[in-house]
Design a protein around this motif. Structure first.
Motif, short mmCIF file in Angstrom:
data_model
loop_
_atom_site.label_atom_id
_atom_site.label_comp_id
_atom_site.label_asym_id
_atom_site.label_seq_id
_atom_site.Cartn_x
_atom_site.Cartn_y
_atom_site.Cartn_z
N PHE A 34 25.94 36.42 28.96
CA PHE A 34 25.64 35.35 28.01
C PHE A 34 26.73 34.27 28.01
O PHE A 34 26.44 33.09 27.88
CB PHE A 34 25.44 35.90 26.60
N ARG A 35 27.97 34.69 28.18
CA ARG A 35 29.05 33.69 28.24
C ARG A 35 28.96 32.86 29.52
O ARG A 35 29.29 31.67 29.50
CB ARG A 35 30.41 34.36 28.12
N VAL A 37 26.23 32.00 31.07
CA VAL A 37 25.14 31.04 30.88
C VAL A 37 25.63 29.82 30.11
O VAL A 37 25.26 28.69 30.42
CB VAL A 37 23.94 31.71 30.16
N ASP A 38 26.47 30.05 29.11
CA ASP A 38 26.97 28.97 28.27
C ASP A 38 28.31 28.41 28.74
O ASP A 38 28.96 27.66 28.00
CB ASP A 38 27.12 29.46 26.83
N ALA A 39 28.75 28.77 29.93
CA ALA A 39 30.06 28.32 30.42
C ALA A 39 30.08 26.80 30.57
O ALA A 39 29.11 26.20 31.05
CB ALA A 39 30.38 28.98 31.75
N PRO A 40 31.18 26.17 30.16
CA PRO A 40 31.26 24.71 30.19
C PRO A 40 31.33 24.11 31.59
O PRO A 40 30.92 22.99 31.80
CB PRO A 40 32.52 24.39 29.39
N ASP A 41 31.87 24.86 32.55
CA ASP A 41 31.98 24.32 33.90
C ASP A 41 31.80 25.44 34.94
O ASP A 41 31.74 26.62 34.60
CB ASP A 41 33.31 23.61 34.11
N LYS A 45 32.31 29.68 34.81
CA LYS A 45 31.16 30.52 35.15
C LYS A 45 31.51 31.47 36.29
O LYS A 45 31.20 32.66 36.25
CB LYS A 45 29.96 29.65 35.54
#
Length: 78
Positions: A34-35, A37-41, A45
C-alpha cells in the motif's frame, strides 16, 4: 517439551512457527504494498518494492514448505 510434529489435539512447533512467521510477513507485504502504491516518486516506490518482492517470495516458499511438511511429515489426524 515442544514437539516438532502435530499431535491429535495440538499443532506442532514447525506448523505454529510457519503460521506466525507467515502472518507477520503478510502484514509486512500489506504495508509495503500500500505504501508503494502511494509513493511520491519512483525512487521511494523502488525502495519499498526491494522489501516487498523478496518478502512475497519468502511467503511463497514458506507456504510451499508448510504444504510439504504437512503432506510428508505431519499429516495431522482428524
Amino acid at each position: 517439551m515442544p514437539r516438532l510434529k502435530s499431535s491429535p489435539d495440538r499443532y506442532g512447533t514447525v506448523a505454529v512457527w510457519i503460521h506466525w512467521l507467515s502472518a507477520v510477513l503478510i502484514l509486512l507485504l500489506l504495508i509495503t504494498g500500500f505504501r508503494a502504491v502511494d509513493a511520491p516518486d519512483a525512487l521511494a516506490k523502488a525502495a519499498l518494492l526491494r522489501v516487498h518482492i523478496p518478502t512475497a517470495i519468502t511467503v511463497l516458499l514458506l507456504t510451499a514448505f508448510r504444504i510439504l511438511w504437512w503432506w510428508r511429515f505431519d499429516h495431522k489426524p482428524a
